[in-house]
Design an enzyme around this catalytic site. Structure first.
Site, PDB file in Angstrom:
ATOM      1  N   GLU A   1       0.829  -1.209   0.000  1.00  0.00           N
ATOM      2  CA  GLU A   1       0.000   0.000   0.000  1.00  0.00           C
ATOM      3  C   GLU A   1       0.863   1.259   0.000  1.00  0.00           C
ATOM      4  O   GLU A   1       0.526   2.247  -0.663  1.00  0.00           O
ATOM      5  CB  GLU A   1      -0.943  -0.020   1.214  1.00  0.00           C
ATOM      6  CG  GLU A   1      -2.148   0.881   1.044  1.00  0.00           C
ATOM      7  CD  GLU A   1      -3.296   0.503   1.989  1.00  0.00           C
ATOM      8  OE1 GLU A   1      -3.392  -0.672   2.385  1.00  0.00           O
ATOM      9  OE2 GLU A   1      -4.104   1.395   2.301  1.00  0.00           O
TER      10      GLU A   1
ATOM     11  N   GLU B   1       1.984   1.757  -3.386  1.00  0.00           N
ATOM     12  CA  GLU B   1       0.859   2.199  -4.218  1.00  0.00           C
ATOM     13  C   GLU B   1       0.632   3.698  -4.034  1.00  0.00           C
ATOM     14  O   GLU B   1       0.395   4.434  -4.992  1.00  0.00           O
ATOM     15  CB  GLU B   1      -0.397   1.411  -3.830  1.00  0.00           C
ATOM     16  CG  GLU B   1      -1.587   1.674  -4.739  1.00  0.00           C
ATOM     17  CD  GLU B   1      -2.875   1.005  -4.230  1.00  0.00           C
ATOM     18  OE1 GLU B   1      -2.830   0.338  -3.167  1.00  0.00           O
ATOM     19  OE2 GLU B   1      -3.909   1.168  -4.890  1.00  0.00           O
TER      20      GLU B   1
ATOM     21  N   CYS C   1      -8.264  -2.074   4.252  1.00  0.00           N
ATOM     22  CA  CYS C   1      -8.187  -3.300   5.060  1.00  0.00           C
ATOM     23  C   CYS C   1      -9.449  -3.584   5.858  1.00  0.00           C
ATOM     24  O   CYS C   1      -9.607  -4.660   6.425  1.00  0.00           O
ATOM     25  CB  CYS C   1      -6.972  -3.258   5.984  1.00  0.00           C
ATOM     26  SG  CYS C   1      -6.817  -1.721   6.852  1.00  0.00           S
TER      27      CYS C   1
ATOM     28  N   SER D   1      -7.451   2.009  -2.066  1.00  0.00           N
ATOM     29  CA  SER D   1      -6.292   1.189  -2.424  1.00  0.00           C
ATOM     30  C   SER D   1      -6.766  -0.152  -2.949  1.00  0.00           C
ATOM     31  O   SER D   1      -7.774  -0.690  -2.504  1.00  0.00           O
ATOM     32  CB  SER D   1      -5.428   0.976  -1.173  1.00  0.00           C
ATOM     33  OG  SER D   1      -4.609  -0.158  -1.324  1.00  0.00           O
TER      34      SER D   1
ATOM     35  N   LYS E   1     -15.352  -9.581   8.694  1.00  0.00           N
ATOM     36  CA  LYS E   1     -14.332 -10.434   8.059  1.00  0.00           C
ATOM     37  C   LYS E   1     -14.918 -11.761   7.605  1.00  0.00           C
ATOM     38  O   LYS E   1     -14.403 -12.406   6.696  1.00  0.00           O
ATOM     39  CB  LYS E   1     -13.166 -10.699   9.031  1.00  0.00           C
ATOM     40  CG  LYS E   1     -12.287  -9.492   9.314  1.00  0.00           C
ATOM     41  CD  LYS E   1     -11.309  -9.209   8.193  1.00  0.00           C
ATOM     42  CE  LYS E   1     -10.505  -7.948   8.447  1.00  0.00           C
ATOM     43  NZ  LYS E   1      -9.827  -7.484   7.230  1.00  0.00           N
TER      44      LYS E   1
ATOM     45  N   GLU F   1     -16.130 -10.875   4.340  1.00  0.00           N
ATOM     46  CA  GLU F   1     -15.001 -10.619   3.442  1.00  0.00           C
ATOM     47  C   GLU F   1     -14.421 -11.929   2.898  1.00  0.00           C
ATOM     48  O   GLU F   1     -14.104 -12.035   1.724  1.00  0.00           O
ATOM     49  CB  GLU F   1     -13.903  -9.842   4.181  1.00  0.00           C
ATOM     50  CG  GLU F   1     -12.765  -9.390   3.279  1.00  0.00           C
ATOM     51  CD  GLU F   1     -11.624  -8.738   4.049  1.00  0.00           C
ATOM     52  OE1 GLU F   1     -11.239  -9.260   5.110  1.00  0.00           O
ATOM     53  OE2 GLU F   1     -11.112  -7.716   3.575  1.00  0.00           O
TER      54      GLU F   1
ATOM     55  N   GLU G   1     -13.968 -12.520  -5.005  1.00  0.00           N
ATOM     56  CA  GLU G   1     -12.615 -12.155  -5.471  1.00  0.00           C
ATOM     57  C   GLU G   1     -11.536 -12.810  -4.625  1.00  0.00           C
ATOM     58  O   GLU G   1     -10.372 -12.795  -4.988  1.00  0.00           O
ATOM     59  CB  GLU G   1     -12.367 -10.643  -5.376  1.00  0.00           C
ATOM     60  CG  GLU G   1     -13.407  -9.759  -5.994  1.00  0.00           C
ATOM     61  CD  GLU G   1     -14.553  -9.483  -5.059  1.00  0.00           C
ATOM     62  OE1 GLU G   1     -15.694  -9.749  -5.474  1.00  0.00           O
ATOM     63  OE2 GLU G   1     -14.330  -9.002  -3.926  1.00  0.00           O
TER      64      GLU G   1
ATOM     65  N   CYS H   1     -10.152  -1.660  15.130  1.00  0.00           N
ATOM     66  CA  CYS H   1     -10.436  -3.088  15.267  1.00  0.00           C
ATOM     67  C   CYS H   1     -10.577  -3.549  16.718  1.00  0.00           C
ATOM     68  O   CYS H   1     -11.295  -4.507  16.998  1.00  0.00           O
ATOM     69  CB  CYS H   1      -9.344  -3.915  14.584  1.00  0.00           C
ATOM     70  SG  CYS H   1      -9.125  -3.441  12.867  1.00  0.00           S
TER      71      CYS H   1
END
Lengths: 419, 151, 573
Positions: free
Chosen positions: C278, C281, C298, C318, C357, C360, C365, C503
């Site tokens: 990242e 990037e 994230c 990102s 999560k 996720e 993907e 988190c």
């Protein structure tokens, strides 16, 4: 005995659509008088009058006015509570349909005295005629300069908007009403703070009943002290009584406080249809106590009603003759509140269905002594622990019936075979 | 049609009830659809869940299609003790439906209502915005036939 | 000061103190149910009612301010009867099958009933069974258990601003529901789990996937590996009776070995990896006129939110996967290759403080092999706690075990991912040094730490002062997103975390998360960072080895294939 017509003096005597007829019959005369008075003077007159709210709670109007007046916020709201949903009550409908300008005049005077900047009349959605009449009257009042910018050249500006309810009795509770105007479900708010500090849109707000506002011009007219001479020391002035049920003359009657209930039923109501006997009378509305015939000498007075751990309610008297069963009536009361509860607090949301189940046991003659204990205990808990006036008053009928109709309960327990 | 209605209202939260009332009133089936909710929420920039919350709270509103004429019968004490007749039973018989149902020709929906504030003139019922009082069995039939004529 | 009497005890408190707080100060705990520290006072359960001399009715202690001269009774017969009645009423409309309930022993209603000594219910049950909503991978809603306390609606509407949940209906028909009475779906819900985090009963919980893990652990054919998120090691202790904020890394790894995991890895490793990808990037976007501000990626709750509400700014986010998913991709490609295993036999579990999560991991993907997800199961901190108890592990007396290689060495920069502002601070520690080619004077960016809704900092990058921002909770994220949408954002890089506090405040964390608890967990995170030898992601030797051995270079072909992703416009469903 006769009626004493202060707020109902124009009923049937003027065309409610005509502002000219209103003006001709002393209309807006007291607004003109008030605009020449000091604001504190106006509040003092209301205080001398010891005017108490006519919507049910009986809260002193002057205290609300003083509370609002001392708020320094630029924006302050005056709301007229026309969400008359209490079964048995229709006096506000009469006031709005027969003398709409009187309501407006009262609101404008109160707004002037307290620094109110915008008014709302929250009318229950079922009162379409009232809504139309009020809207029409507001437009007419504006055209004549009694409402709007720079009222009668006084530099005081005030506007009133009519808002419709959408089928919710609980929106007659102050904060639920405010929530409804704000576009929310009608659920009450945590108190404190109270509406006079944090109300509609977070601004100081005064809410009063239709009849309370309608009484204001009379107080300005005769002066507070004169007004206080009418009625009783704890309950001054007159009260509109909505009389219905098994009486010959149903309707709205205006009486000074202190008149015995019996007189209203027999002298104004013409007695019972078909000369039947009275079994029970519910006072105030669905939120009021149910009393037996031998209690009818009781006078209509806020203090007397406090003995019932209740309020006068909005002044309804529903007369029920000997054909009707106490428990059928109690069940109807409970079902009303079960349907109308907003659902926010536990005792009210979960309690009414249990009250209903207990009443049904008495209807079906399947109840035991333990059920009387449960019923009384639950009714008291709902009454004492509910968040707002709905839950706090809904068990009144049951509590009063346990006191005055105990025999009926015992009969159901001891004689299951009669069913 | 909803767009036309919305244009009349300021884009403020407190317009929600008035908007919902008008939106429902102009529709033949007197209900607020999911699409209506989405459009109203977008117009007022409020969450859709809030519109759902308001819609489900007030008894005037329905999220399911109803009949052209909503008949509401009062079930509270003053009307109950003033009646020699059971208005709801008569209605159910005349219309062939039970309470909270809609006739198959979608003309009438039958509902209960809480006290309408016309206790001096009971028994009372409401059809759409109009209140009918001092009801008798004959009067009910006559009123219904009026509505049936104008179908 | 305000002087009053509570239960015959003279009490003195500051003005604007509620009776509830006043009593607590003097060690009198009035029972509550809908009350939750840091959330709005609701006053709707009425459990905390008390008696005030001179007042006819009972008032709720949570909402009534203590007043001078007040005389309060919190346990008079009238109050006790009212309180018992109220709880009985709640129970009469509740599925009271406690022994098989997911919240058994952790349920606030159960504790309340026990503490009030309720041994019979005078009221018959009026509870009507309705359908459970478990149509999504992350959250289960069971309306049969809802007590209408309103906490979940409060967090969803006021803290997150997503307004998925609402109170519908009226009176006895009042119910908590999702919009349109639909099941929760990724059309409008981010699965952040804040609702589950505050629910006092079992009405909203995470989907329990522990059975799947037990099955894998006892399957001799499966090589079961687990990764553990940064936030878990400062929170898991609360599940096993340790003090809030205790750092339990070593014991946690030992426990997981006992549970049967073949290898225990550290998500912090891929957090370091994320910073490399990242960071590069960001540098690339800055130097080649790419889309700015860049936004972190994230947090899956944030990604869902952006896809639903801000699909027009998805190109700002990102393309890096989250550390969880980077790990998953490596776990199904690099790792089996390195260990000589068949990827189909590798079962990957991740332990996260997060419910989103779980969603996720199921995104289409996130599959190196299109026939199997990179992450097989996601467990929350609470579920790991449950497994530890199921196994009867005496956590307190465990020894310490380190994480396994090649995904076990980590840095302080990775550790701070668990706190709001941590990803940003970690990124700056690397980006600064790469761009300016000199070390930072101080690695600590205190202005990015703490519970403030939006935090900012300025960094000198190659001679220009660059502004960065950090937001936590979606209602704060909205403010920054609106700026990005309008083109008025002054920032080059933005970190968004869905959960309050980051988190460590995740939807899967131990119950009882309040701001006080969040701060303690955050303090431990930064203590952990300060104690580590390596504090910058680009100095992680195992990460360096991974590039040398496999990925070759940041943003290279393999990196793009495995460690980067793309997003979907979900606005028009």
């Amino acid at each position: 005995m006769k009626e004493m017509k202060l707020v109902s003096k124009r009923f049937g005597k003027i065309n409610p659509l005509s502002i000219d007829e209103y003006v001709k019959f002393d209309g807006y005369k007291n607004l003109k008088k008030a605009l020449k008075m000091e604001k504190t003077e106006i509040i003092e007159e209301v205080q001398n009058a010891y005017l108490r709210g006519r919507g049910g709670a009986g809260f002193p109007a002057a205290i609300k006015m003083m509370g609002l007046a001392k708020e320094t916020n630029i924006e302050k709201f005056i709301i007229c509570n026309a969400d008359e949903g209490e079964p048995g009550n229709f006096k506000d409908r009469y006031l709005m349909e027969k003398d709409p300008h009187q309501v407006l005049e009262g609101m404008i005077i109160v707004a002037y005295a307290t620094g109110g900047t915008k008014g709302y009349i929250y009318v229950r959605g079922e009162y379409q005629k009232s809504i139309s009449l009020l809207k029409w009257s507001i437009d007419e009042a504006k055209k004549k300069g009694f409402l709007g910018e720079n009222i009668l050249g006084s530099k005081f500006s005030f506007d009133i908007e009519v808002r419709s309810g959408a089928g919710s009795y609980v929106c007659g509770e102050e904060f639920a009403l405010i929530e409804s105007i704000e576009g929310n479900p009608g659920r009450t708010r945590v108190k404190p703070p109270f509406p006079t500090s944090v109300g509609l849109h977070g601004k100081p707000t005064l809410i009063n009943n239709v009849e309370t506002f309608s009484t204001i011009p009379s107080i300005i007219e005769m002066g507070g002290l004169e007004f206080a001479k009418i009625g009783t020391p704890s309950s001054t002035g007159t009260k509109l009584i909505s009389l219905s049920g098994n009486v010959k003359n149903k309707g709205v009657f205006e009486i000074p406080f202190g008149v015995p209930i019996r007189d209203v039923i027999y002298k104004l109501g013409g007695g019972i249809e078909n000369d039947r006997k009275i079994k029970m009378v519910q006072l105030g509305g669905a939120c009021g106590p149910i009393i037996p015939e031998y209690m009818l000498d009781m006078v209509i007075d806020f203090e007397r009603f406090e003995e019932f751990e209740s309020k006068t309610g909005a002044g309804a008297i529903i007369v029920m003759d000997e054909r009707f069963d106490l428990f059928d009536i109690l069940l109807k009361v409970v079902r009303f509140f079960q349907h109308e509860s907003c659902g926010k607090c536990t005792p009210c949301r979960e309690g009414h269905i249990q009250l209903a189940n207990l009443i049904i046991k008495f209807i079906e003659r399947k109840a035991t002594v333990k059920d009387i204990v449960s019923l009384e205990s639950l009714a008291r808990v709902i009454h004492q622990a509910s968040l707002c006036g709905l839950g706090q008053t809904s068990p009144t009928a049951i509590i009063s019936s346990l006191r005055y109709f105990r025999d009926d309960y015992i009969d159901r327990i001891e004689h299951p075979e009669k069913g | 049609m909803l767009k036309e209605i919305l244009k009349k209202y300021a884009k403020k939260d407190d317009q929600l009830l008035e908007i919902l009332l008008e939106c429902q009133a102009v529709k033949n089936d007197h209900f607020i659809s999911k699409e209506d909710i989405i459009e109203i929420a977008e117009y007022l920039s409020i969450p859709e869940s809030k519109v759902c919350s308001v819609l489900s709270f007030y008894t005037f509103f329905s999220d399911k299609p109803r009949g052209k004429h909503i008949i509401q019968v009062c079930k509270d004490i003053p009307c109950y003790v003033s009646s020699d007749i059971d208005v709801l039973k008569i209605m159910e018989k005349e219309l062939g439906i039970r309470v909270n149902e809609t006739t198959s020709n979608k003309q009438f929906t039958l509902e209960y209502t809480s006290c309408l504030g016309c206790c001096e003139a009971g028994p009372v019922m409401r059809i759409n915005d109009k209140i009918y009082s001092h009801l008798t069995a004959d009067k009910i039939k006559a009123i219904l036939s009026e509505y049936r004529v104008y179908m | 000061m305000v002087n009053l009497v509570i239960n015959n005890v003279k009490v003195a408190v500051e003005a604007n103190t509620s009776i509830l707080q006043a009593a607590k100060k003097y060690s009198m705990n009035i029972p509550t149910l809908c009350y939750y520290e840091d959330l709005d006072i609701k006053s709707d359960c009425r459990v905390c009612v008390v008696e005030i001399e001179g007042k006819k009715g009972l008032v709720s202690a949570c909402s009534t301010p203590a007043a001078e001269g007040m005389v309060v009774q919190t346990n008079s017969p009238r109050v006790l009867n009212a309180r018992k009645t109220i709880v009985e009423l709640i129970l009469s409309n509740h599925d009271t099958n406690c022994t098989t309930c997911v919240k058994n022993m952790k349920c606030e209603l159960q504790s309340l009933a026990r503490n009030l000594g309720i041994d019979e219910n005078r009221f018959p049950s009026v509870f009507e069974r309705c359908e459970i909503d478990d149509n999504n991978p992350a959250i289960v809603r069971n309306p049969n258990l809802c007590i209408k306390c309103g906490r979940c609606v409060d967090v969803c509407n006021n803290v997150q601003g997503t307004s998925v949940l609402a109170i519908l209906g009226r009176g006895h028909e009042t119910r908590v529901s999702a919009v349109f009475d639909e099941n929760l779906s990724d059309d409008f819900c981010t699965f952040c789990g804040q609702c589950a985090s505050v629910c006092p009963v079992g009405a909203i919980t995470e989907k329990d996937d522990t059975d799947l893990v037990w099955r894998a652990l006892t399957d001799p054919k499966k090589h079961v590996i687990v990764q553990v998120a940064p936030a878990v090691r400062v929170s898991l202790g609360e599940e096993v009776e340790q003090k809030i904020g205790t750092i339990v890394t070593g014991k946690m790894v030992s426990a997981m070995k006992i549970l049967g995991f073949d290898q225990v890895f550290d998500t912090d490793f891929t957090a370091d990896l994320t910073i490399i990808e990242e960071g590069n990037e960001l540098i690339q976007r800055v130097t080649t006129g790419g889309t700015l501000p860049m936004m972190t990626s994230c947090c899956p709750g944030w990604i869902s939110y952006a896809e639903q509400k801000y699909p027009d700014i998805l190109d700002h986010i990102s393309s890096c996967k989250s550390p969880q998913q980077m790990f998953g991709a490596l776990a199904k490609s690099y790792y089996p290759q390195k260990k000589g295993l068949d990827p189909k036999d590798v079962f990957v579990v991740s332990v996260m403080p997060c419910t989103a999560k779980k969603y996720e991991a199921k995104r289409e993907e996130m599959r190196v092999d299109e026939n199997s997800p990179d992450i097989d199961v996601v467990l929350t901190t609470r579920e790991l706690g449950k497994m530890i108890k199921q196994m009867g592990i005496d956590f307190e007396h465990l020894g310490e075990t380190p994480f396994d290689s090649p995904f076990g060495i980590t840095t302080g920069a990775a550790a701070i991912f668990g706190a709001t502002g941590g990803v940003m601070e970690a990124a700056i520690r690397t980006v600064y040094e790469v761009v300016n080619k000199k070390p930072l004077e101080s690695l600590d960016f205190k202005e990015l730490r703490g519970l403030e809704g939006i935090k900012e900092a300025e960094v000198n990058l190659g001679g220009s002062m660059v502004k960065v921002a950090v937001a936590h909770t979606l209602s704060m994220a909205k403010i920054l997103c609106d700026q990005v949408r309008d083109g008025t954002s002054p920032y080059a890089f933005i970190e968004i975390m869905t959960c309050p506090g980051g988190c460590i405040g995740g939807g899967g964390q131990p119950y009882g998360t309040t701001n006080k608890v969040r701060q303690e967990r955050i303090d431990s995170i930064y203590r952990l960072d300060a104690s580590m030898t390596l504090r910058k992601s680009h100095e992680n030797p195992e990460v360096i080895e991974l590039y040398k051995d496999f990925l070759k270079e940041p943003l290279g072909e393999l990196s793009h294939q495995l460690l980067h992703t793309h997003y979907h416009d979900r606005k028009d469903r």
